[in-house]
Design an enzyme around this catalytic site. Structure first.
Site, PDB file in Angstrom:
ATOM      1  CG  ASN A 117      -1.861  -0.646   1.211  1.00 49.98           C
ATOM      2  OD1 ASN A 117      -3.286  -0.916   0.705  1.00 49.98           O
ATOM      3  ND2 ASN A 117      -2.105  -1.973   1.567  1.00 49.98           N
ATOM      4  CD  GLU A 118       5.240   1.744  -2.908  1.00 45.10           C
ATOM      5  OE1 GLU A 118       5.031   2.538  -2.003  1.00 45.10           O
ATOM      6  OE2 GLU A 118       5.290   0.858  -3.309  1.00 45.10           O
TER       7      GLU A 118
END
Ligand code: GLP
Length: 244
Positions: free
Chosen positions: A145-146
């Protein structure tokens, strides 16, 4: 919780996992574990293997869901998280391969959304994750989850940040070979776990750990969302905690 070194901390995390497995096994239930890849959890897996071999810890009642996988990625490729998990844990313990779940990096683009939905549904049908372990990337990502990930995001296909691809370049023999995408559990998926443990070791993680623990809660550093949870613990060594 700050431990003197990564080995002591990893043993403490392994003990937590072993305790969940034993409690569930005693009740005749399955332990549902969310697992992570990367260098960070390797010593935890080493200790779990030791507990299996020397103290008869059985994984027969364990179901696992891994956080993420590169996309595209063949399950048998050297850099796949599937190979990583087999090498570092699954091939050394008595887990039933049918109980192992890792996002499938070999799917066609059209099949990804359905796969991700089914991944979420499988976890829910089992009553949710008893524990999710996490590392942290230098962008502040958890799973993949950037920056920009929404707090309620589910399992999905994402684009990898340039810094994340740089960090993976060594494993792939150059950045050009690092996939540009990944399938990851979402922040929302992670949050549903009954217990979350984020681990970080070494001075390299100190700046991002400081942001995650003390920084303003923001999509720019997805790990800051964990500040909103009352069932998360950061387990770190002194080096990673040095900027706190
Ligand atoms: C990858 C993984 C993450 C992991 C991160 C940090 O991006 N998808 O789950 O936390 O790397 O890796 P390492 O533990 O090797 O520092």
């Amino acid at each position: 919780t700050v431990y003197a070194d990564k080995l002591t901390a990893s043993k403490a995390v392994a003990k937590r996992i072993a305790d969940i497995i034993k409690t569930k096994t005693t009740k005749g239930e399955m332990a549902v574990l969310g697992l992570a890849t990367g260098v960070t959890p390797i010593a935890v897996y080493d200790e779990l293997i030791r507990l299996h071999k020397e103290e008869h810890l059985s994984f027969k009642n364990v179901i696992t869901f891994n956080l993420d996988e590169y996309y595209p990625m063949d399950a048998t490729a050297a850099q796949s998280y599937n190979v990583f998990m087999n090498q570092h844990l699954f091939s050394h313990v008595d887990i039933d391969q049918h109980n192992v779940h890792i996002p499938d990096g070999s799917l066609g683009l059209d099949d990804i959304a359905g796969f991700c939905l089914a991944y979420e549904q499988k976890i829910s049908a089992l009553g949710g994750l008893d524990l999710q372990i996490l590392g942290i990337g230098r962008t502040g990502h958890i799973g993949f989850n950037e920056p920009g990930s929404a707090p309620n995001s589910g399992t999905r296909l994402v684009s990898l940040d340039e810094l994340t691809r740089n960090d993976a370049a060594h494993d792939f023999g150059g950045k050009a070979n690092v996939p540009s995408k990944a399938i990851t559990m979402g922040i929302g998926t992670i949050f549903k776990a009954r217990e979350i443990i984020l681990m970080a070791w070494g001075t390299k993680k100190a700046p991002i750990l400081k942001k995650a623990v003390e920084g303003e809660i923001s999509a720019e550093v997805p790990a800051t969302y964990l500040q909103l949870s009352d069932h998360v613990e950061f387990i770190v060594d002194e080096a990673a905690a040095s900027d706190l």
